[in-house]
Design an enzyme around this catalytic site. Structure first.
Site, PDB file in Angstrom:
ATOM      1  N   ASP A 138      -7.936  -4.664   2.275  1.00  0.00           N
ATOM      2  CA  ASP A 138      -9.232  -5.037   2.855  1.00  0.00           C
ATOM      3  C   ASP A 138     -10.282  -3.973   2.603  1.00  0.00           C
ATOM      4  O   ASP A 138     -11.483  -4.234   2.612  1.00  0.00           O
ATOM      5  CB  ASP A 138      -9.077  -5.306   4.352  1.00  0.00           C
ATOM      6  CG  ASP A 138      -8.193  -6.529   4.567  1.00  0.00           C
ATOM      7  OD1 ASP A 138      -6.945  -6.365   4.574  1.00  0.00           O
ATOM      8  OD2 ASP A 138      -8.744  -7.635   4.666  1.00  0.00           O
TER       9      ASP A 138
ATOM     10  N   ARG B 196     -17.151  -9.432  10.840  1.00  0.00           N
ATOM     11  CA  ARG B 196     -15.842  -8.750  10.753  1.00  0.00           C
ATOM     12  C   ARG B 196     -16.080  -7.351  10.174  1.00  0.00           C
ATOM     13  O   ARG B 196     -16.712  -7.207   9.131  1.00  0.00           O
ATOM     14  CB  ARG B 196     -14.852  -9.551   9.889  1.00  0.00           C
ATOM     15  CG  ARG B 196     -14.488 -10.901  10.541  1.00  0.00           C
ATOM     16  CD  ARG B 196     -13.219 -11.485   9.992  1.00  0.00           C
ATOM     17  NE  ARG B 196     -12.050 -10.741  10.393  1.00  0.00           N
ATOM     18  CZ  ARG B 196     -10.830 -10.946   9.879  1.00  0.00           C
ATOM     19  NH1 ARG B 196     -10.659 -11.860   8.948  1.00  0.00           N
ATOM     20  NH2 ARG B 196      -9.802 -10.246  10.293  1.00  0.00           N
TER      21      ARG B 196
ATOM     22  N   ALA C  96     -10.199 -10.630   2.530  1.00  0.00           N
ATOM     23  CA  ALA C  96     -11.366  -9.796   2.211  1.00  0.00           C
ATOM     24  C   ALA C  96     -12.289 -10.410   1.148  1.00  0.00           C
ATOM     25  O   ALA C  96     -13.492 -10.577   1.390  1.00  0.00           O
ATOM     26  CB  ALA C  96     -10.885  -8.408   1.803  1.00  0.00           C
TER      27      ALA C  96
ATOM     28  N   ASN D 195      -5.087  -2.272   5.010  1.00  0.00           N
ATOM     29  CA  ASN D 195      -4.644  -3.667   4.833  1.00  0.00           C
ATOM     30  C   ASN D 195      -4.114  -4.166   6.182  1.00  0.00           C
ATOM     31  O   ASN D 195      -4.097  -3.431   7.180  1.00  0.00           O
ATOM     32  CB  ASN D 195      -3.572  -3.743   3.733  1.00  0.00           C
ATOM     33  CG  ASN D 195      -3.282  -5.178   3.307  1.00  0.00           C
ATOM     34  OD1 ASN D 195      -4.202  -5.947   3.034  1.00  0.00           O
ATOM     35  ND2 ASN D 195      -2.020  -5.558   3.265  1.00  0.00           N
ATOM     36  N   LYS D 196      -3.662  -5.377   6.200  1.00  0.00           N
ATOM     37  CA  LYS D 196      -3.202  -6.018   7.437  1.00  0.00           C
ATOM     38  C   LYS D 196      -2.198  -5.142   8.192  1.00  0.00           C
ATOM     39  O   LYS D 196      -1.348  -4.495   7.581  1.00  0.00           O
ATOM     40  CB  LYS D 196      -2.574  -7.369   7.059  1.00  0.00           C
ATOM     41  CG  LYS D 196      -2.111  -8.233   8.206  1.00  0.00           C
ATOM     42  CD  LYS D 196      -3.160  -8.464   9.271  1.00  0.00           C
ATOM     43  CE  LYS D 196      -4.403  -9.135   8.757  1.00  0.00           C
ATOM     44  NZ  LYS D 196      -5.494  -9.180   9.784  1.00  0.00           N
TER      45      LYS D 196
ATOM     46  N   GLN E 152      -0.307 -15.042   9.009  1.00  0.00           N
ATOM     47  CA  GLN E 152      -0.812 -15.416   7.679  1.00  0.00           C
ATOM     48  C   GLN E 152       0.325 -15.613   6.681  1.00  0.00           C
ATOM     49  O   GLN E 152       0.129 -16.186   5.609  1.00  0.00           O
ATOM     50  CB  GLN E 152      -1.776 -14.344   7.147  1.00  0.00           C
ATOM     51  CG  GLN E 152      -3.119 -14.296   7.827  1.00  0.00           C
ATOM     52  CD  GLN E 152      -3.149 -13.293   8.956  1.00  0.00           C
ATOM     53  OE1 GLN E 152      -2.135 -13.014   9.597  1.00  0.00           O
ATOM     54  NE2 GLN E 152      -4.305 -12.725   9.231  1.00  0.00           N
TER      55      GLN E 152
ATOM     56  N   ARG F 231     -10.809 -16.544   5.626  1.00  0.00           N
ATOM     57  CA  ARG F 231     -10.335 -15.186   5.886  1.00  0.00           C
ATOM     58  C   ARG F 231      -9.847 -14.599   4.569  1.00  0.00           C
ATOM     59  O   ARG F 231      -9.785 -15.285   3.558  1.00  0.00           O
ATOM     60  CB  ARG F 231      -9.231 -15.199   6.947  1.00  0.00           C
ATOM     61  CG  ARG F 231      -8.213 -16.312   6.731  1.00  0.00           C
ATOM     62  CD  ARG F 231      -6.841 -15.959   7.119  1.00  0.00           C
ATOM     63  NE  ARG F 231      -6.342 -14.845   6.337  1.00  0.00           N
ATOM     64  CZ  ARG F 231      -5.916 -14.934   5.076  1.00  0.00           C
ATOM     65  NH1 ARG F 231      -5.931 -16.069   4.407  1.00  0.00           N
ATOM     66  NH2 ARG F 231      -5.466 -13.852   4.458  1.00  0.00           N
TER      67      ARG F 231
HETATM   68  O1  MRU Z   1      -7.421 -10.749   8.835  1.00  0.00           O
HETATM   69  P1  MRU Z   1      -7.371 -11.414   7.498  1.00  0.00           P
HETATM   70  O2  MRU Z   1      -6.401 -12.528   7.388  1.00  0.00           O
HETATM   71  O3  MRU Z   1      -8.745 -11.770   6.972  1.00  0.00           O
HETATM   72  O4  MRU Z   1      -6.797 -10.231   6.655  1.00  0.00           O
HETATM   73  C1  MRU Z   1      -7.122  -9.966   5.406  1.00  0.00           C
HETATM   74  C2  MRU Z   1      -5.987 -10.234   4.544  1.00  0.00           C
HETATM   75  O5  MRU Z   1      -5.839 -11.355   4.135  1.00  0.00           O
HETATM   76  C3  MRU Z   1      -5.027  -9.226   4.216  1.00  0.00           C
HETATM   77  O6  MRU Z   1      -5.097  -8.047   4.888  1.00  0.00           O
HETATM   78  C4  MRU Z   1      -4.828  -9.138   2.729  1.00  0.00           C
HETATM   79  O7  MRU Z   1      -3.671  -8.466   2.500  1.00  0.00           O
HETATM   80  C5  MRU Z   1      -5.970  -8.506   1.999  1.00  0.00           C
HETATM   81  S1  MRU Z   1      -7.200  -9.640   1.543  1.00  0.00           S
HETATM   82  C6  MRU Z   1      -6.674 -10.244  -0.018  1.00  0.00           C
END
Ligand code: MRU
Length: 357
Positions: free
Chosen positions: A238, A88, A55, A248-249, A198, A53
């Site tokens: 992302d 995804r 990006a 982002n998350k 995470q 997981r």
């Molecule tokens: O859903 P995930 O865990 O794949 O989410 C992506 C991420 O890890 C985060 O959003 C992160 O801040 C950006 S990717 C370095």
């Protein structure tokens, strides 16, 4: 980066080039488990189930998956690309990497398709390491400026944008690793990041690196900021748009609002491959992944006896909405830390020139 003192990358090609080994991130932080991927269904499952997981990492993994699927010979290149991209929807790096491989494969003969794809995947893997290291160097300058005469710089981060989310170094955590190496005192506030938690991956990384950190539940950041306990926010992305909106998350936006209200710098660290130059308005144009309700209803962990366990915390019929990402408008972002340098969101034209030259 180090796992109990031993250097690792988050994924690596085995010497016989028959498989890609991944660290299964769904087993962390309790167990360090690796898995071998050989076939397209195995790669698609690993990405969808978030065994890999982050990006940048899902892009690199998909590039290897593309090559191995060509070797399997069951699907044509276009169909492989469609399957991988569908795993995804939000992180643009996945599409970016798959489209690069597709282009390279389309430009060569069918006999050379596999070797071309594998060689490009290897290049992207190495580039990701170099890119994240450069992000770390540029971000280190920001931590140094923030440090000023402080004994410790307190940095808040959300989700995991560390080396596990990339091949090595990470994005938001890369400057923190570089700062630690440079002898600066940093302490990291780690958002737990429900529902996939995470934050515990981030805590696991920081523990292995010997960097002081504290996990907080997702609603704590605003309180800490109001009480002067956060000097800097540093998150990953992302997908970032041409005008600097950052996807982002889920929960990132609320941290950015709190940082803005408390005049705390809010930086986003990302490789330029995370910028989707074809979209401008992040709210209107970025597809937000919605994941299954059970990610919210059921929590996973380790029981007192040491075995993996899960607990349902909502009734079977509780309606759940599980949006995986949100968008922070460009106006709340102090700067984008990229491998090309640090750019304000009012400097996207310059960043575009640096990216496309
Ligand atoms: O859903 P995930 O865990 O794949 O989410 C992506 C991420 O890890 C985060 O959003 C992160 O801040 C950006 S990717 C370095």
């Amino acid at each position: 980066m180090l796992v109990q003192g031993k250097p690792y990358r988050s994924v690596w090609l085995e010497d016989d080039e028959q498989s890609l080994t991944i660290i299964d991130q769904t087993a962390l932080p309790y167990a360090f488990v690796t898995k071998s991927l050989h076939t397209l269904p195995e790669f698609c499952h690993a990405i969808r189930a978030m065994q890999v997981r982050g990006a940048p990492l899902i892009g690199i993994t998909a590039a290897f998956g593309f090559a191995f699927a060509l070797r399997e010979g069951k699907l044509c290149a276009n169909d492989i690309a469609v399957e991988l991209i569908a795993t995804r929807p939000t992180a643009i790096n996945l599409q970016w990497a798959v489209e690069q491989v597709l282009q390279a494969v389309n430009a060569t003969t069918s006999e050379n398709a596999f070797s071309t794809a594998l060689s490009l995947a290897k290049t992207l893997w190495q580039q990701d390491i170099d890119t994240c290291s450069a992000i770390g160097d540029h971000g280190l300058d920001i931590i140094k400026q923030t440090a000023n005469d402080k004994t410790t710089v307190n940095i808040l981060t959300h989700c995991n944008a560390g080396w596990l989310a990339t091949v090595d170094w990470g994005t938001a955590l890369a400057p923190i690793y570089k700062a630690h190496e440079a002898g600066l005192n940093v302490h990291v506030w780690v958002d737990e990041t429900r529902p996939r938690n995470q934050g515990y991956l981030t805590a696991w990384e920081l523990e292995n690196a010997g960097i002081p950190h504290t996990v907080i539940v997702d609603n704590t950041g605003g309180h800490l900021m109001q009480h002067g306990k956060v000097d800097l926010c540093l998150v990953g992305s992302d997908r970032t748009t041409a005008r600097g909106d950052v996807c982002n998350k889920i929960g990132t936006y609320l941290k950015a609002l709190a940082a803005h209200d408390n005049k705390i710098p809010f930086y986003v660290a990302l490789p330029t491959s995370t910028i989707d130059w074809s979209v401008s308005d992040g709210l209107a144009e970025i597809p937000i992944e919605q994941r299954e309700a059970d990610e919210v209803r059921i929590i996973h962990g380790q029981s007192h006896s040491g075995s993996n366990d899960s607990l349902q915390i909502a009734s079977d019929n509780t309606p759940v909405a599980n949006y995986a990402f949100d968008v922070t408008p460009a106006k709340y972002i102090s700067g984008l830390i990229t491998e090309k340098g640090v750019f304000g969101t009012d400097e996207m034209d310059q960043l575009s020139l640096h990216t496309h030259q």
